[in-house]
Design a protein around this motif. Sequence first.
Motif, short mmCIF file in Angstrom:
data_model
loop_
_atom_site.label_atom_id
_atom_site.label_comp_id
_atom_site.label_asym_id
_atom_site.label_seq_id
_atom_site.Cartn_x
_atom_site.Cartn_y
_atom_site.Cartn_z
N ASP A 199 31.97 -47.06 51.92
CA ASP A 199 32.82 -47.79 50.97
C ASP A 199 32.65 -47.23 49.56
O ASP A 199 33.64 -46.99 48.85
N ALA A 200 31.40 -47.01 49.15
CA ALA A 200 31.15 -46.45 47.82
C ALA A 200 31.76 -45.07 47.69
O ALA A 200 32.34 -44.72 46.64
N TYR A 201 31.67 -44.27 48.74
CA TYR A 201 32.23 -42.92 48.72
C TYR A 201 33.75 -42.96 48.63
O TYR A 201 34.36 -42.22 47.83
N LEU A 202 34.37 -43.83 49.41
CA LEU A 202 35.84 -43.91 49.43
C LEU A 202 36.39 -44.38 48.08
O LEU A 202 37.44 -43.91 47.63
N VAL A 203 35.69 -45.29 47.44
CA VAL A 203 36.18 -45.86 46.19
C VAL A 203 35.85 -44.98 44.99
O VAL A 203 36.71 -44.74 44.13
N ARG A 204 34.64 -44.43 44.96
CA ARG A 204 34.15 -43.79 43.74
C ARG A 204 34.07 -42.27 43.80
O ARG A 204 33.84 -41.63 42.77
N ALA A 205 34.24 -41.67 44.98
CA ALA A 205 34.04 -40.23 45.08
C ALA A 205 35.20 -39.49 45.74
O ALA A 205 35.66 -38.46 45.23
N ARG A 206 35.67 -39.97 46.87
CA ARG A 206 36.67 -39.21 47.61
C ARG A 206 37.95 -38.96 46.81
O ARG A 206 38.52 -37.86 46.90
#
Length: 309
Positions: A199-206
């Motif tokens: 979730d953190a990756y999808l929102v803040r990085a991807r």
Amino acid sequence: MASHTPLPGPKPIARLGEQFLAHLAVERSLSHNTVSSYRRDLTKYFSHLRAREVMQISDVRPEDVASFAECLEGMARASVARSMAAVRSFHAFVFEEGRTGANPAADVRPPKIPSRLPKAMDIDDVAALIAAGGAGEGPAPLRDRALLEVLYGTGARISEAVGLSVDDVDLAGASARLFGKGRKERVVPLGGYAVEAIDAYLVRARPSLASSGPGTPSLFLNTRGRPLSRQSAWAIIQNAAERAKLSVHVSPHTLRHSFATHLLQGGADIRVVQELLGHSSLSTTQIYTMVSRDTVREVYSLAHPRALS
């Protein structure tokens, strides 16, 4: 479709080899990587036949197959066994198709490979690895942590993990859809740590990674916005292990081994672990039930009422 180097050797035999590889890919639905491995093994074998001046499939004799096996001496036993499996499968295919009256490889056996205990990491080492992978600023650490959580949290093969698309992950349902060997599909649960990391990756990085590329549904992206390769994923694991200063060798398969071993140590049923790993045979999973003599003795000493004098 990716191009490939044509099989060498006498043309009649090479044509049969191409038909065999097409059979593996189309009728048996084997993965591209598996078919490529068979192609490399047959390339060596057909070159060997040409060197022995064997021009027709009907001219191949058991001694030709046996001499090829002898030429493989010095290679890892697993590599020898795989090469001989390719040769045996090829000749079985040709015989079953009625292209030859005998199977010259029928009685040539591959070497027996001793069972080896998979190396599992300590739980603390896994935690240190994941923490090291997610350390730092920017989108890459968030991606790396999510990748490591997926590998350890699902027991996915590295090809399955980098093959994930965004739609394959259901964070609300805490599950992921993996495609294993032969594109066999299975749905596995995602633990809370993995859900949080993805979730953190999808929102803040991807989104920032995707902005650099042509647009792709792949879940894990490189800095150019393209799907993360297996080689890059391997490098992520190696770099995380170095930063965590781990003394044990760590590979994508180490995390898969650790996933299975920790589940069984926690009391999971072996058939459930088999399903989670995507093993077609229970015997493949049973290697994880082997424990060291020290562990057996420790459990015996603690559990048996007459163990202590």
